[in-house]
Write a protein that holds these residues in place. Structure first.
Motif, PDB file in Angstrom:
ATOM      1  N   ILE A 181       0.838  -1.047   0.075  1.00  0.00           N
ATOM      2  CA  ILE A 181       0.164   0.061   0.133  1.00  0.00           C
ATOM      3  C   ILE A 181       1.057   1.323   0.068  1.00  0.00           C
ATOM      4  O   ILE A 181       1.870   1.226   0.459  1.00  0.00           O
ATOM      5  CB  ILE A 181      -0.897   0.305   1.209  1.00  0.00           C
ATOM      6  CG1 ILE A 181      -0.016  -0.342   2.535  1.00  0.00           C
ATOM      7  CG2 ILE A 181      -2.208  -0.645   1.053  1.00  0.00           C
ATOM      8  CD1 ILE A 181      -0.420   0.205   3.659  1.00  0.00           C
ATOM      9  N   TYR A 183       0.891   5.547   1.160  1.00  0.00           N
ATOM     10  CA  TYR A 183       0.517   6.185   2.473  1.00  0.00           C
ATOM     11  C   TYR A 183       0.502   7.533   2.277  1.00  0.00           C
ATOM     12  O   TYR A 183       1.522   8.096   1.762  1.00  0.00           O
ATOM     13  CB  TYR A 183       1.332   5.861   3.714  1.00  0.00           C
ATOM     14  CG  TYR A 183       1.303   6.198   4.976  1.00  0.00           C
ATOM     15  CD1 TYR A 183       0.224   5.953   5.728  1.00  0.00           C
ATOM     16  CD2 TYR A 183       1.901   7.525   5.171  1.00  0.00           C
ATOM     17  CE1 TYR A 183       0.302   6.635   7.125  1.00  0.00           C
ATOM     18  CE2 TYR A 183       1.768   8.054   6.507  1.00  0.00           C
ATOM     19  CZ  TYR A 183       1.030   7.682   7.227  1.00  0.00           C
ATOM     20  OH  TYR A 183       0.847   8.306   8.492  1.00  0.00           O
ATOM     21  N   VAL A 239      -6.175  -2.270   9.422  1.00  0.00           N
ATOM     22  CA  VAL A 239      -4.831  -3.304   9.437  1.00  0.00           C
ATOM     23  C   VAL A 239      -5.023  -4.642   9.316  1.00  0.00           C
ATOM     24  O   VAL A 239      -4.551  -5.528   8.625  1.00  0.00           O
ATOM     25  CB  VAL A 239      -3.899  -2.498  10.279  1.00  0.00           C
ATOM     26  CG1 VAL A 239      -2.653  -3.611  10.341  1.00  0.00           C
ATOM     27  CG2 VAL A 239      -3.511  -1.047  10.245  1.00  0.00           C
ATOM     28  N   GLN A 292      -5.496  -1.847  25.460  1.00  0.00           N
ATOM     29  CA  GLN A 292      -4.687  -1.608  24.566  1.00  0.00           C
ATOM     30  C   GLN A 292      -5.367  -1.013  23.132  1.00  0.00           C
ATOM     31  O   GLN A 292      -5.340   0.012  22.718  1.00  0.00           O
ATOM     32  CB  GLN A 292      -3.761  -2.812  23.964  1.00  0.00           C
ATOM     33  CG  GLN A 292      -2.617  -2.959  25.001  1.00  0.00           C
ATOM     34  CD  GLN A 292      -2.891  -4.239  26.040  1.00  0.00           C
ATOM     35  OE1 GLN A 292      -4.190  -4.329  26.139  1.00  0.00           O
ATOM     36  NE2 GLN A 292      -2.188  -5.071  25.936  1.00  0.00           N
ATOM     37  N   ARG A 351       3.289  -0.666   4.533  1.00  0.00           N
ATOM     38  CA  ARG A 351       2.461  -1.634   4.986  1.00  0.00           C
ATOM     39  C   ARG A 351       3.194  -2.246   6.386  1.00  0.00           C
ATOM     40  O   ARG A 351       2.547  -3.221   6.920  1.00  0.00           O
ATOM     41  CB  ARG A 351       2.065  -2.860   3.954  1.00  0.00           C
ATOM     42  CG  ARG A 351       3.464  -3.302   3.353  1.00  0.00           C
ATOM     43  CD  ARG A 351       3.031  -4.617   2.553  1.00  0.00           C
ATOM     44  NE  ARG A 351       4.326  -5.086   1.802  1.00  0.00           N
ATOM     45  CZ  ARG A 351       4.414  -6.186   0.917  1.00  0.00           C
ATOM     46  NH1 ARG A 351       3.050  -6.869   1.099  1.00  0.00           N
ATOM     47  NH2 ARG A 351       5.341  -6.610   0.356  1.00  0.00           N
ATOM     48  N   SER A 395       4.482  -3.103   9.904  1.00  0.00           N
ATOM     49  CA  SER A 395       3.706  -2.942  11.460  1.00  0.00           C
ATOM     50  C   SER A 395       4.894  -2.340  11.983  1.00  0.00           C
ATOM     51  O   SER A 395       6.099  -2.502  11.797  1.00  0.00           O
ATOM     52  CB  SER A 395       3.130  -3.920  11.686  1.00  0.00           C
ATOM     53  OG  SER A 395       4.038  -5.075  12.251  1.00  0.00           O
ATOM     54  N   GLY A 443      -4.279  -8.710  16.799  1.00  0.00           N
ATOM     55  CA  GLY A 443      -4.673  -7.709  17.962  1.00  0.00           C
ATOM     56  C   GLY A 443      -5.315  -8.749  19.213  1.00  0.00           C
ATOM     57  O   GLY A 443      -6.077  -7.975  20.143  1.00  0.00           O
ATOM     58  N   VAL A 500      -0.108   0.170  23.618  1.00  0.00           N
ATOM     59  CA  VAL A 500      -1.041  -0.150  22.251  1.00  0.00           C
ATOM     60  C   VAL A 500      -0.367  -1.600  21.731  1.00  0.00           C
ATOM     61  O   VAL A 500       0.581  -1.999  21.989  1.00  0.00           O
ATOM     62  CB  VAL A 500      -0.879   1.135  21.153  1.00  0.00           C
ATOM     63  CG1 VAL A 500      -1.427   2.240  21.605  1.00  0.00           C
ATOM     64  CG2 VAL A 500       0.633   1.122  20.823  1.00  0.00           C
ATOM     65  N   LEU A 501      -1.143  -2.136  20.781  1.00  0.00           N
ATOM     66  CA  LEU A 501      -0.407  -3.162  20.088  1.00  0.00           C
ATOM     67  C   LEU A 501       0.216  -2.901  18.805  1.00  0.00           C
ATOM     68  O   LEU A 501      -0.231  -2.281  17.865  1.00  0.00           O
ATOM     69  CB  LEU A 501      -1.934  -4.047  19.683  1.00  0.00           C
ATOM     70  CG  LEU A 501      -2.567  -4.532  20.758  1.00  0.00           C
ATOM     71  CD1 LEU A 501      -4.022  -5.137  20.340  1.00  0.00           C
ATOM     72  CD2 LEU A 501      -2.017  -5.396  21.845  1.00  0.00           C
ATOM     73  N   CYS A 553       1.168  -4.750  16.586  1.00  0.00           N
ATOM     74  CA  CYS A 553       0.999  -5.649  15.263  1.00  0.00           C
ATOM     75  C   CYS A 553      -0.277  -4.983  14.495  1.00  0.00           C
ATOM     76  O   CYS A 553      -0.052  -5.110  13.284  1.00  0.00           O
ATOM     77  CB  CYS A 553       0.576  -7.002  15.739  1.00  0.00           C
ATOM     78  SG  CYS A 553      -1.037  -7.163  16.638  1.00  0.00           S
ATOM     79  N   LEU A 554      -1.035  -4.160  15.193  1.00  0.00           N
ATOM     80  CA  LEU A 554      -2.048  -3.595  14.339  1.00  0.00           C
ATOM     81  C   LEU A 554      -1.589  -2.003  14.053  1.00  0.00           C
ATOM     82  O   LEU A 554      -2.377  -1.244  13.546  1.00  0.00           O
ATOM     83  CB  LEU A 554      -3.456  -3.530  15.117  1.00  0.00           C
ATOM     84  CG  LEU A 554      -4.098  -4.940  15.146  1.00  0.00           C
ATOM     85  CD1 LEU A 554      -5.585  -4.938  15.561  1.00  0.00           C
ATOM     86  CD2 LEU A 554      -3.964  -5.830  13.768  1.00  0.00           C
ATOM     87  N   THR A 555      -0.336  -1.508  14.495  1.00  0.00           N
ATOM     88  CA  THR A 555      -0.030  -0.389  14.063  1.00  0.00           C
ATOM     89  C   THR A 555       0.865  -0.320  12.986  1.00  0.00           C
ATOM     90  O   THR A 555       1.993  -1.004  12.990  1.00  0.00           O
ATOM     91  CB  THR A 555       0.668   0.342  15.636  1.00  0.00           C
ATOM     92  OG1 THR A 555      -0.201   0.105  16.535  1.00  0.00           O
ATOM     93  CG2 THR A 555       1.109   1.769  15.290  1.00  0.00           C
ATOM     94  N   LEU A 556       0.856   0.718  11.999  1.00  0.00           N
ATOM     95  CA  LEU A 556       1.558   0.891  10.918  1.00  0.00           C
ATOM     96  C   LEU A 556       2.726   1.620  11.536  1.00  0.00           C
ATOM     97  O   LEU A 556       2.598   2.844  12.165  1.00  0.00           O
ATOM     98  CB  LEU A 556       1.183   1.341   9.721  1.00  0.00           C
ATOM     99  CG  LEU A 556      -0.023   0.440   9.167  1.00  0.00           C
ATOM    100  CD1 LEU A 556      -0.394   1.058   7.883  1.00  0.00           C
ATOM    101  CD2 LEU A 556       0.570  -0.828   8.905  1.00  0.00           C
ATOM    102  N   ILE A 564       4.708   3.557   9.991  1.00  0.00           N
ATOM    103  CA  ILE A 564       5.017   5.064   9.464  1.00  0.00           C
ATOM    104  C   ILE A 564       3.972   6.025  10.122  1.00  0.00           C
ATOM    105  O   ILE A 564       4.195   7.000  10.152  1.00  0.00           O
ATOM    106  CB  ILE A 564       4.556   4.844   7.811  1.00  0.00           C
ATOM    107  CG1 ILE A 564       5.077   5.901   7.172  1.00  0.00           C
ATOM    108  CG2 ILE A 564       3.165   4.451   7.485  1.00  0.00           C
ATOM    109  CD1 ILE A 564       5.030   5.847   5.582  1.00  0.00           C
ATOM    110  N   THR A 565       3.045   5.552  10.770  1.00  0.00           N
ATOM    111  CA  THR A 565       2.314   6.299  11.401  1.00  0.00           C
ATOM    112  C   THR A 565       2.714   6.609  12.781  1.00  0.00           C
ATOM    113  O   THR A 565       2.201   7.611  13.524  1.00  0.00           O
ATOM    114  CB  THR A 565       0.741   5.685  11.845  1.00  0.00           C
ATOM    115  OG1 THR A 565       0.940   4.626  12.772  1.00  0.00           O
ATOM    116  CG2 THR A 565       0.057   5.016  10.676  1.00  0.00           C
ATOM    117  N   CYS A 566       3.832   6.315  13.000  1.00  0.00           N
ATOM    118  CA  CYS A 566       4.527   6.556  14.424  1.00  0.00           C
ATOM    119  C   CYS A 566       5.419   7.497  14.250  1.00  0.00           C
ATOM    120  O   CYS A 566       6.285   7.763  15.374  1.00  0.00           O
ATOM    121  CB  CYS A 566       5.134   5.456  15.072  1.00  0.00           C
ATOM    122  SG  CYS A 566       3.787   4.282  15.527  1.00  0.00           S
TER     123      CYS A 566
END
Ligand SMILES: Cc1cc2nc3c(=O)[nH]c(=O)nc-3n(C[C@H](O)[C@H](O)[C@H](O)COP(=O)(O)OP(=O)(O)OC[C@H]3O[C@@H](n4cnc5c(N)ncnc54)[C@H](O)[C@@H]3O)c2cc1C
Ligand code: FES
Ligand code: FES
Lengths: 334, 182
Positions: free
Chosen positions: A4, A6, A38, A105, B44, B46, B67, B81-82, B84-87, B89-91
Motif C-alpha cells: 500500500i 500512504y 490493518v 490496548q 505496510r 507494522s 490484535g 498499544v498493539l 501488530c495493528l499499528t503501522l 509509518i504512522t509513528c
C-alpha cells in the motif's frame, strides 16, 4: 499483506484534503486506529491500494452542545470517551459499553468513527475466501448452513446473518445519537437508526455513506433518564470478547410506573438493535418483573434462529429482564 | 519523495498528493526508547515488524498478529498499544517505548530493572516467558491508568494480555507488589 502507499493528512485543511483524496480514488481507505483496517488488510479481506491517515486531523474531544448533548469527535479514542467525566455522569451506559469492549490496548487505539465503521466478526467474512455476500455480492452466505453460534437472530435476511459487533453503538442507538459527516461538497447528519442498514438484499451496503465520506463527530443527547442507565454484556469469557447478548437500558419509574425507558440490544441483531417494541410495551405500565418479561418476549417474538444460535432469544430475554430489574432496584451501573 | 507506481493510474508529481509515500520502501523516522532511528520500510510494515526485523528490538513478540493476544504491547506516546495493528509509518513524531527501554527510562543506564520487571522476577510471573514483555508493558500501563486497585480490577484491565502458560495469579501478584513503585 498487499503493498500500500500512504498519505498523512493533518490540520484543519486536512479534513477536506482527506475527503478529497479518498473520494477521488476507489482504492483509497481512511486509516484511523487501524484495529479493523490493518487487521483485515492483513487477512486479505480489505484491499485498498492506499491508506489516508486521518489520525492527526483536529477531530478529537468531547464537547458540550448548546442543547445539553455531547459531541464526540470521530477521532476520540474509546478509552478517552470512557474516561470523560461528562460521559460517566450523564451516560453511564455509554462509558460502560466502551470499557467492556475489546482490551485496554485496543481502546487506546480505536477511534469512535472507526468503531461505527468496524466490520462484522463472522468467520466466513473474515477468512477472505468462503462464500460471503458482504465481501462479494451474490456469492452466497456460508454462515446460513455453517457455524452460526454467534450470529444474529433479529434483522437477518436470507443473504446475511452476521451480527453487528460494536458494543458502544448499542447505547448510542438507544439514545438516538446522530452521526455527522463530511463529503467533498457538503456536511451531513444521519439519525443513527438510518446509519446502520439492515442486510436485506444488499448486505454489502452497511451504511448510507458514499465512498470518501468522513465521519467527523457523533452527537449524543443526554436525556435525564440516561443518568440511571446500564450496559450488561454476556459473553463466552469474562473479558476481551464480543457479546453473545448485551443490553443497554435506561429506566425512569414514577409511582411504580414506567415513565420513560430506552432499550437497545447487542449481539443479537444484524444492526445495533433498538428495542422499540419492548419500550412501547413498558411505557405507562407497572415496573415489575412480569411486565419486563412480557416486554422482552414482545421484542424477541420475531427472532429467527439457526440450530446453533437457538439459545440467543432466551438468553436475551433473561439479560433484558435482569437489566431492568437492576435499574428498578438501585439504578446503578452494572 | 513523490515516487508513484505507474499502475495506480493516479496523477504524479505535484499537487495535493505530493506527499504520498510508497508502496516501495521509504525512509521512516522512529523515536524508539529515546533514540532517533531511521528505517527503510514499505508503508505496510507494522510497528512490530519494524522493531523486530529492522531494529533488532525483539522484546515485543509476534503472537497472533491480529490484535488478540497482547504479546506485541508497546507504548506509543506513553499509551499501551498493539504494535501488530499499528503501522510503523504512522509513528513518526511519536515516542515509542519497548520493554528494552523500560529498565532505564531516565537514561541513567545504571543497569537497574524497572520495579515491574523486578517484581515479575521476584513473583515468578512467567513460565515460558513469551508473553512477558507484553505483560510488563501492559502492567505498567494498567497501574498508571489507575486500574490496579484490586485483583478483580487488575484482571479486567489486563485482559488484553493472554498467557498461554496461565501464569495469571503470579502476574497479578507482581502488579500488586510493584504498583506503589511505578
Ligand atoms: C481483538 C479485537 C477485539 C475487539 N473487541 C471489540 C469489542 O469487544 N467490542 C467492540 O465494540 N469492538 C471490538 N473490537 C473492534 C474495535 O472496536 C474496532 O476495530 C475499532 O473501533 C475500529 O476503530 P479504528 O479507529 O481502529 O478504525 P480503523 O481500523 O482505522 O478503521 C475502520 C474502518 O472505518 C473507516 N474509517 C475510520 N475512521 C473513519 C471516519 N472517521 N469516517 C469514515 N470512515 C472511517 C476505515 O477506512 C476502515 O474501513 C475489537 C477489535 C479487535 C481487533
Ligand atoms: S501479536 Fe499483537 S496482539 Fe497478538
Ligand atoms: S509465560 Fe508462557 S505465555 Fe505467558
Amino acid at each position: 499483506m498487499r503493498p500500500i502507499s500512504y498519505v498523512r493528512t493533518e490540520g484543519a485543511d486536512g479534513i477536506d484534503r482527506a475527503v478529497g483524496l479518498v473520494t477521488a480514488d476507489p482504492d483509497s481507505h481512511f486509516l484511523a486506529g487501524g484495529t479493523t483496517e490493518v487487521d483485515l488488510l492483513r487477512q486479505h479481506v480489505l484491499a485498498p491500494n492506499r491508506l489516508v491517515d486521518i489520525n492527526r486531523l483536529p477531530l478529537s474531544g468531547v464537547e458540550e452542545l448548546p442543547d445539553g448533548g455531547l459531541r464526540i469527535g470521530a477521532l476520540t479514542r474509546m478509552s478517552e470517551v470512557a474516561a470523560a467525566p461528562a460521559v460517566q455522569e450523564r451516560l453511564p451506559m455509554v462509558a460502560r459499553a466502551l470499557v467492556l469492549g475489546a482490551s485496554a490496548q485496543l481502546r487506546h487505539m480505536a477511534s469512535m468513527g472507526g468503531n461505527m465503521m468496524q466490520k462484522v466478526r463472522c468467520g466466513y467474512y473474515r477468512d477472505g475466501e468462503s462464500p460471503c455476500n458482504k465481501r462479494e455480492p451474490g456469492a452466497g452466505c456460508a454462515a446460513l448452513g455453517g457455524v452460526s453460534r454467534t450470529h444474529a437472530v433479529l434483522g437477518t435476511s436470507e443473504h446475511c446473518i452476521a451480527t453487528h459487533p460494536s458494543d458502544v453503538a448499542v447505547p448510542l442507538v438507544a439514545l438516538d445519537a446522530v452521526i455527522r459527516t463530511r463529503t467533498a461538497d457538503s456536511e451531513r447528519a444521519y439519525a443513527i437508526d438510518e446509519f446502520f442498514l439492515p442486510p436485506g438484499d444488499t448486505p454489502d451496503r452497511e451504511h448510507p455513506l458514499t465512498h470518501g465520506e468522513l465521519i467527523t463527530a457523533i452527537d449524543v443527547p443526554t436525556p435525564p433518564l440516561a443518568r440511571r442507565s446500564l450496559y450488561l454484556k454476556v459473553r463466552d469469557r469474562e473479558s476481551y470478547e464480543f457479546a453473545l447478548v448485551s443490553v443497554a437500558a435506561a429506566l425512569e419509574v414514577r409511582d411504580g410506573k414506567v415513565s420513560g425507558v430506552r432499550i437497545a440490544l447487542g449481539g443479537v441483531g444484524t444492526r445495533p438493535w433498538r428495542a422499540r417494541r419492548a419500550e412501547d410495551a413498558l411505557v405507562g405500565g407497572p415496573a415489575t418483573t412480569a411486565s419486563f418479561d412480557l416486554a422482552a418476549r414482545a421484542e424477541l417474538a420475531e427472532a429467527r434462529t439457526t440450530p446453533m444460535n437457538a439459545f440467543k432469544p432466551e438468553l436475551a430475554r433473561r439479560t433484558l429482564v435482569r437489566a431492568l430489574e437492576t435499574l428498578t432496584r438501585d439504578g446503578s451501573q452494572s | 519523495m513523490t515516487v508513484r507506481t505507474p499502475d495506480t493510474g493516479r496523477a504524479t508529481g505535484t499537487g495535493p498528493e505530493a506527499d504520498e509515500r510508497g508502496p516501495e520502501p521509504v525512509g521512516v523516522r522512529l523515536d524508539v526508547n529515546g533514540v532517533q532511528r531511521h528505517v527503510e520500510i514499505e508503508p505496510r510494515v507494522s510497528l512490530l515488524g519494524a522493531l523486530r526485523d529492522e531494529l533488532q528490538l525483539t522484546g515485543a513478540k509476534r503472537g497472533c498478529d491480529q490484535g488478540t493476544c497482547g504479546a506485541c504491547t508497546v507504548w506509543v506516546d506513553g499509551r499501551r498499544v498493539l504494535a501488530c495493528l499499528t503501522l510503523a509509518i504512522t509513528c513518526e513524531d511519536a515516542e515509542v517505548t519497548t520493554v528494552e527501554g523500560l529498565a532505564t527510562p531516565d537514561g541513567t543506564g545504571d543497569g537497574r530493572l524497572h520495579p515491574m520487571q523486578e517484581e515479575f522476577i521476584r513473583q515468578d510471573a512467567f513460565q515460558c516467558g513469551y508473553c512477558t514483555p507484553g505483560q510488563i508493558m501492559s502492567a505498567v500501563g494498567c497501574v498508571r491508568e489507575g486500574h490496579a486497585g484490586d485483583d478483580g480490577e487488575i484482571k479486567e484491565w489486563m485482559s488484553g494480555n493472554i498467557c498461554r502458560c496461565a501464569a495469571y495469579p503470579h502476574i497479578r501478584a507482581a502488579i500488586r507488589a510493584a504498583r506503589d513503585r511505578v
